[in-house]
Write a protein that holds these residues in place. Structure first.
Motif, mmCIF file in Angstrom:
data_model
loop_
_atom_site.group_PDB
_atom_site.id
_atom_site.type_symbol
_atom_site.label_atom_id
_atom_site.label_comp_id
_atom_site.label_asym_id
_atom_site.label_seq_id
_atom_site.Cartn_x
_atom_site.Cartn_y
_atom_site.Cartn_z
ATOM 1 N N SER A 286 148.713 104.543 76.275
ATOM 2 C CA SER A 286 148.793 103.890 77.580
ATOM 3 C C SER A 286 149.928 102.890 77.520
ATOM 4 O O SER A 286 149.946 102.024 76.651
ATOM 5 C CB SER A 286 147.475 103.191 77.921
ATOM 6 N N ALA A 287 150.875 103.020 78.444
ATOM 7 C CA ALA A 287 152.057 102.150 78.422
ATOM 8 C C ALA A 287 152.116 101.237 79.638
ATOM 9 O O ALA A 287 153.170 100.691 79.962
ATOM 10 C CB ALA A 287 153.318 103.009 78.354
ATOM 11 N N SER A 288 150.996 101.028 80.315
ATOM 12 C CA SER A 288 150.961 100.310 81.591
ATOM 13 C C SER A 288 151.469 98.882 81.513
ATOM 14 O O SER A 288 151.351 98.219 80.482
ATOM 15 C CB SER A 288 149.534 100.282 82.134
ATOM 16 N N ASP A 289 151.995 98.405 82.651
ATOM 17 C CA ASP A 289 152.362 97.002 82.792
ATOM 18 C C ASP A 289 151.160 96.154 83.181
ATOM 19 O O ASP A 289 151.134 94.961 82.936
ATOM 20 C CB ASP A 289 153.444 96.838 83.847
ATOM 21 N N VAL A 308 146.766 103.986 71.465
ATOM 22 C CA VAL A 308 147.835 103.006 71.325
ATOM 23 C C VAL A 308 148.194 102.565 72.736
ATOM 24 O O VAL A 308 148.626 103.369 73.547
ATOM 25 C CB VAL A 308 149.062 103.592 70.609
ATOM 26 N N SER A 309 147.975 101.281 73.011
ATOM 27 C CA SER A 309 148.154 100.775 74.368
ATOM 28 C C SER A 309 148.997 99.519 74.377
ATOM 29 O O SER A 309 148.974 98.725 73.433
ATOM 30 C CB SER A 309 146.785 100.467 75.000
ATOM 31 N N THR A 310 149.722 99.329 75.478
ATOM 32 C CA THR A 310 150.371 98.037 75.683
ATOM 33 C C THR A 310 149.301 96.974 75.904
ATOM 34 O O THR A 310 148.244 97.241 76.486
ATOM 35 C CB THR A 310 151.314 98.089 76.896
ATOM 36 N N ASP A 311 149.585 95.771 75.425
ATOM 37 C CA ASP A 311 148.642 94.655 75.567
ATOM 38 C C ASP A 311 148.881 93.989 76.916
ATOM 39 O O ASP A 311 149.280 92.827 77.014
ATOM 40 C CB ASP A 311 148.856 93.657 74.423
ATOM 41 N N CYS A 312 148.595 94.750 77.965
ATOM 42 C CA CYS A 312 148.870 94.258 79.311
ATOM 43 C C CYS A 312 147.623 93.606 79.902
ATOM 44 O O CYS A 312 146.502 93.847 79.440
ATOM 45 C CB CYS A 312 149.329 95.419 80.204
ATOM 46 N N PRO A 313 147.791 92.770 80.901
ATOM 47 C CA PRO A 313 146.618 92.205 81.549
ATOM 48 C C PRO A 313 145.920 93.304 82.384
ATOM 49 O O PRO A 313 146.615 94.083 83.031
ATOM 50 C CB PRO A 313 147.185 91.125 82.463
ATOM 51 N N LEU A 314 144.623 93.383 82.423
ATOM 52 C CA LEU A 314 143.680 92.518 81.731
ATOM 53 C C LEU A 314 142.813 93.338 80.789
ATOM 54 O O LEU A 314 142.248 92.833 79.838
ATOM 55 C CB LEU A 314 142.756 91.803 82.739
ATOM 56 N N GLY A 315 142.648 94.633 81.107
ATOM 57 C CA GLY A 315 141.613 95.415 80.473
ATOM 58 C C GLY A 315 141.774 95.789 79.011
ATOM 59 O O GLY A 315 140.826 95.660 78.233
ATOM 60 N N PRO A 316 142.948 96.287 78.579
ATOM 61 C CA PRO A 316 143.045 96.845 77.224
ATOM 62 C C PRO A 316 142.580 95.917 76.117
ATOM 63 O O PRO A 316 141.912 96.343 75.177
ATOM 64 C CB PRO A 316 144.538 97.173 77.091
ATOM 65 N N ARG A 317 142.884 94.633 76.205
ATOM 66 C CA ARG A 317 142.508 93.711 75.131
ATOM 67 C C ARG A 317 141.000 93.477 75.069
ATOM 68 O O ARG A 317 140.499 93.022 74.047
ATOM 69 C CB ARG A 317 143.253 92.385 75.289
ATOM 70 N N LEU A 328 147.272 97.671 69.884
ATOM 71 C CA LEU A 328 147.847 96.995 71.031
ATOM 72 C C LEU A 328 149.282 96.617 70.695
ATOM 73 O O LEU A 328 149.546 96.064 69.626
ATOM 74 C CB LEU A 328 147.043 95.735 71.384
ATOM 75 N N VAL A 329 150.206 96.929 71.598
ATOM 76 C CA VAL A 329 151.619 96.637 71.357
ATOM 77 C C VAL A 329 152.155 95.816 72.536
ATOM 78 O O VAL A 329 151.597 95.853 73.635
ATOM 79 C CB VAL A 329 152.441 97.936 71.195
ATOM 80 N N PRO A 330 153.234 95.065 72.319
ATOM 81 C CA PRO A 330 153.791 94.247 73.405
ATOM 82 C C PRO A 330 154.224 95.109 74.594
ATOM 83 O O PRO A 330 154.724 96.226 74.429
ATOM 84 C CB PRO A 330 154.992 93.561 72.750
ATOM 85 N N MET A 331 154.026 94.579 75.784
ATOM 86 C CA MET A 331 154.420 95.284 77.001
ATOM 87 C C MET A 331 155.925 95.561 77.015
ATOM 88 O O MET A 331 156.724 94.721 76.608
ATOM 89 C CB MET A 331 154.046 94.453 78.232
ATOM 90 N N GLY A 332 156.271 96.756 77.455
ATOM 91 C CA GLY A 332 157.668 97.105 77.632
ATOM 92 C C GLY A 332 158.439 97.358 76.355
ATOM 93 O O GLY A 332 159.651 97.590 76.406
ATOM 94 N N ASN A 333 157.774 97.336 75.194
ATOM 95 C CA ASN A 333 158.462 97.461 73.916
ATOM 96 C C ASN A 333 158.426 98.922 73.459
ATOM 97 O O ASN A 333 157.473 99.376 72.835
ATOM 98 C CB ASN A 333 157.806 96.553 72.876
ATOM 99 N N GLU A 334 159.482 99.635 73.788
ATOM 100 C CA GLU A 334 159.586 101.063 73.462
ATOM 101 C C GLU A 334 159.508 101.303 71.959
ATOM 102 O O GLU A 334 158.805 102.219 71.492
ATOM 103 C CB GLU A 334 160.901 101.596 74.026
ATOM 104 N N LYS A 335 160.210 100.485 71.174
ATOM 105 C CA LYS A 335 160.244 100.668 69.724
ATOM 106 C C LYS A 335 158.860 100.456 69.116
ATOM 107 O O LYS A 335 158.418 101.253 68.269
ATOM 108 C CB LYS A 335 161.251 99.709 69.101
#
Length: 418
Positions: A286-289, A308-317, A328-335
């Motif tokens: 999940s790569a959501s903003d 593997v999901s972006t750590d976006c607000p609010l649900g994934p965390r 959980l990975v930083p939002m917008g971080n492709e690498k």
């Protein structure tokens, strides 16, 4: 209890529809349940509805059928009750104003549940006194335009309970909305366990699911997977969701073709239910903003698929324990997204360990557990208010007076919403 859900269109696809159907299917095991869909555009619902649930509609949009009502004169007049600053306002009209009002005036339920802000507004303004009024928020507080927040602050004091899908969002509503006497609770979206056992041999596939809209950041996921397939060309990416024929779907397909990924990344269209695809998947992404909850994350985990999901607000965390049952990975971080996918792809042992942890942790979203807590909370509130509609009317009038006085301090209101 007799519990009624009022929903935009129970016959389509979407997270709110899935969540409402799952909750209703669980509640009907112990309660009398109906789903009232404002619109009906197809013969059968996309998601299975328990046969004991009464499913009805207020406006028929099935062209070519005797009941078609899409061309009635009232359907071309703008709605007066549904809030103008609600995103679905263009789909509402004087016809829906009339039909919803007629339904709510004859309501015999113990509990009426609205499933989006505009329908919650109808319940606040048109529901007869007596039933417990519950407003669900499937989007976050910050997803709403400021003008809508102001409208809801005036309306929501007429509710008995407001529910969100995450604890973080419930806390935001408590802090930012002045709703004395309204109970604010977080109920996660319920997700059933898979009907079939997971296969022993998973396919070398990363699965993502959801509407093909910019906020889901499938463009980021495709670029990240381009890095993955350069190292592991034996793996592929499958994206499931409606919207392939739309503008953003075409943009994503062009991105796949521009990067020469036609044999590694696929837009699969909408599939319901998606369980069979989760059961085959080796990983989910999940790569959501932003996510108001993250239902597809839970669906994957219930099928034993680490995410593997972006750590976006609010649900994934609130769903994923980073490093235990997913990443959980930083939002917008492709690498970072590519690196974390590759780490799990390259370690069968790590992937299996996380899969087992994901399956165990996600059991807390079992529909029966969520339904029991929801029903118990409604029972507490109906018991506290008593069976008499007169008492509830007095409480609502008193509550409205308090809010009316509070609105005299306009500067304070504006400051809290900034």
């Amino acid at each position: 209890m007799h519990i009624s859900f009022l929903i935009h269109n129970s016959f389509g696809f979407g997270g709110t529809i899935r969540a409402t159907t799952n909750l209703a299917n669980a509640l009907v095991e112990q309660h009398d349940v109906e789903i009232v869909s404002v619109y009906r555009h197809r013969d059968s619902p996309a998601f299975p509805v328990h046969p004991h649930i009464r499913l009805r509609h207020l406006v028929d949009l099935r062209k070519g059928t005797p009941g078609y009502e899409g061309d009635l004169p009232e359907s071309r007049r703008p709605a007066a009750v549904f809030p103008r600053n609600e995103t679905q306002y263009p789909h509402y009209s004087r016809l829906t104003d009339q039909r919803i009002a007629q339904y709510l005036s004859t309501l015999t339920s113990d509990v009426i549940v609205g499933t989006r802000p505009g329908l919650n507004a109808h319940i606040c303004l048109q529901a007869k006194r007596g039933p417990l009024r519950v407003g669900q928020e499937h989007l976050t507080f910050r997803n709403h335009a400021r003008s809508l927040r102001l409208s809801l602050r005036r309306l929501y004091p007429q509710l008995d309970m407001l529910t969100t899908t995450t604890l973080a969002d419930a806390n935001t509503y408590r802090r930012r909305m002045m709703l004395p006497g309204v109970r604010i609770e977080a109920f996660p979206n319920p997700v059933p366990a898979p009907r079939s056992a997971p296969s022993g041999d998973r396919e070398k596939v990363v699965v993502a699911a959801g509407r093909l809209v910019p906020s889901k950041r499938y463009d980021l996921l495709i670029r990240a997977f381009d890095r993955v397939r350069s190292v592991r060309p034996d793996w592929s990416l499958r994206i499931f969701g409606p919207g392939i024929a739309g503008g953003h779907g075409l943009q994503l397909q062009r991105l796949i073709e521009e990067r020469g990924m036609e044999k590694h990344a696929f837009l699969m269209g909408a599939v319901a239910p998606l369980e069979s695809e989760w059961l085959k998947a080796g990983l989910a992404a999940s790569a959501s903003d932003h996510e108001s909850f993250g239902m597809t994350i839970v669906e994957a985990m219930r099928c034993g698929v680490p995410v593997v999901s972006t750590d976006c607000p609010l649900g994934p965390r609130e769903i994923i324990s980073d490093g235990v049952d997913g990443r959980l990975v930083p939002m917008g971080n492709e690498k970072a997204l590519a690196q974390n996918l590759l780490e799990l792809i390259n370690s069968d042992e790590l992937r299996q360990r996380m899969a087992e942890a994901a399956r165990a942790a996600s059991a807390r979203y079992e529909p029966a557990l969520v339904a029991d807590r929801f029903a118990d909370t409604c029972a507490q509130l109906t018991g506290r208010h008593g069976p008499s509609g007169t008492l509830r009317t007095v409480l609502h009038q008193t509550r409205g007076s308090v809010i009316g006085a509070a609105y005299g301090i306009k500067d304070a209101v504006k400051q809290r919403l900034n």
